[in-house]
Design an enzyme around this catalytic site. Structure first.
Site, PDB file in Angstrom:
ATOM      1  NE  ARG A 194      -3.637   2.319   2.718  1.00  0.00           N
ATOM      2  CZ  ARG A 194      -3.392   3.472   3.335  1.00  0.00           C
ATOM      3  NH1 ARG A 194      -2.063   3.451   3.829  1.00  0.00           N
ATOM      4  NH2 ARG A 194      -4.115   4.486   3.453  1.00  0.00           N
TER       5      ARG A 194
ATOM      6  CB  SER B 263     -11.631  -1.332   3.435  1.00  0.00           C
ATOM      7  OG  SER B 263     -10.204  -1.629   3.390  1.00  0.00           O
TER       8      SER B 263
ATOM      9  CE  LYS C  76      -8.185   4.514   4.353  1.00  0.00           C
ATOM     10  NZ  LYS C  76      -8.557   3.136   4.012  1.00  0.00           N
TER      11      LYS C  76
END
Length: 208
Positions: free
Chosen positions: A40, A109, A138
């Site tokens: 990611r 998610s 995040k």
């Protein structure tokens, strides 16, 4: 795609490792007990993402650990990764499944029961649920709680990976939730001794 061990799921973030080499950091994490790796990286070019994915694919293949690509279906297909992980604002899971094929891992998610059930119907192999605890990784993540996590667990019969602010001080709070694993970033990559950090988390994971 069944029989994946989601127990300790590493999500990469080059901003956390500083000037260390990402592939070497991931290698140490796997040695310490990481069982799935997700690439990611939000702030690199497509070419750099591709090159990094290739290097991690070689590494994870060597250790027989699945490599999941975050968001980028094109990269996942280009490097023949084990699978793809998408969020609620990405390509719909049903379309991602068509393009990935039935033999690749698809993760989605979610933050509520409705999203979890929809992800399963549309072909998700597992779901990531979070953020469970406050996290800096995040900024737009909404904090859930363990009760919501448990309710989501009871609503679907596919594997669940909890994510968000999980570290060795709070991981044991999840041990009675019947989830399948935890996804971590800074709790592993933010440590000087990545092997030790991974190993400590691994032995505290007693979900099932």
């Amino acid at each position: 795609m069944n029989k994946v061990n989601y127990k300790l799921y590493l999500v990469t973030d080059s901003n956390i490792i500083g000037d260390r080499n990402l592939v070497e950091c991931v290698r140490d994490a796997i040695i310490g007990g990481v069982s799935v790796v997700q690439l990611r990286e939000k702030n690199i070019s497509t070419r750099d993402f591709y090159q990094t994915a290739l290097a991690l694919k070689e590494l994870t293949d060597y250790y027989n650990v699945p490599l999941i690509i975050n968001d980028r279906l094109d990269i996942a297909l280009a490097v023949d990764a084990a699978g793809l992980h998408i969020g609620q604002s990405d390509l719909p899971a049903i379309e991602a499944r068509k393009l990935l094929g039935k033999d690749k891992i698809l993760g989605v998610s979610v933050s509520n029961i409705e999203q979890a059930q929809k992800a399963k119907i549309q072909g998700a192999d597992y779901i990531g649920v979070g953020a469970i605890f406050p996290t800096n990784s995040k900024g737009d993540a909404k904090n859930l709680n363990i009760d919501i996590l448990t309710n989501i667990r009871n609503s679907v019969d596919i594997p669940i990976v909890a994510i968000g602010g999980i570290n060795e001080n709070n991981i044991e709070l999840l041990n009675n939730t019947k989830i399948n694993g935890v996804a971590v970033i800074s709790a592993i990559l933010g440590n000087e001794d990545i092997i030790k950090a991974s190993n400590n988390l691994y032995y505290k994971c007693k979900f099932l």
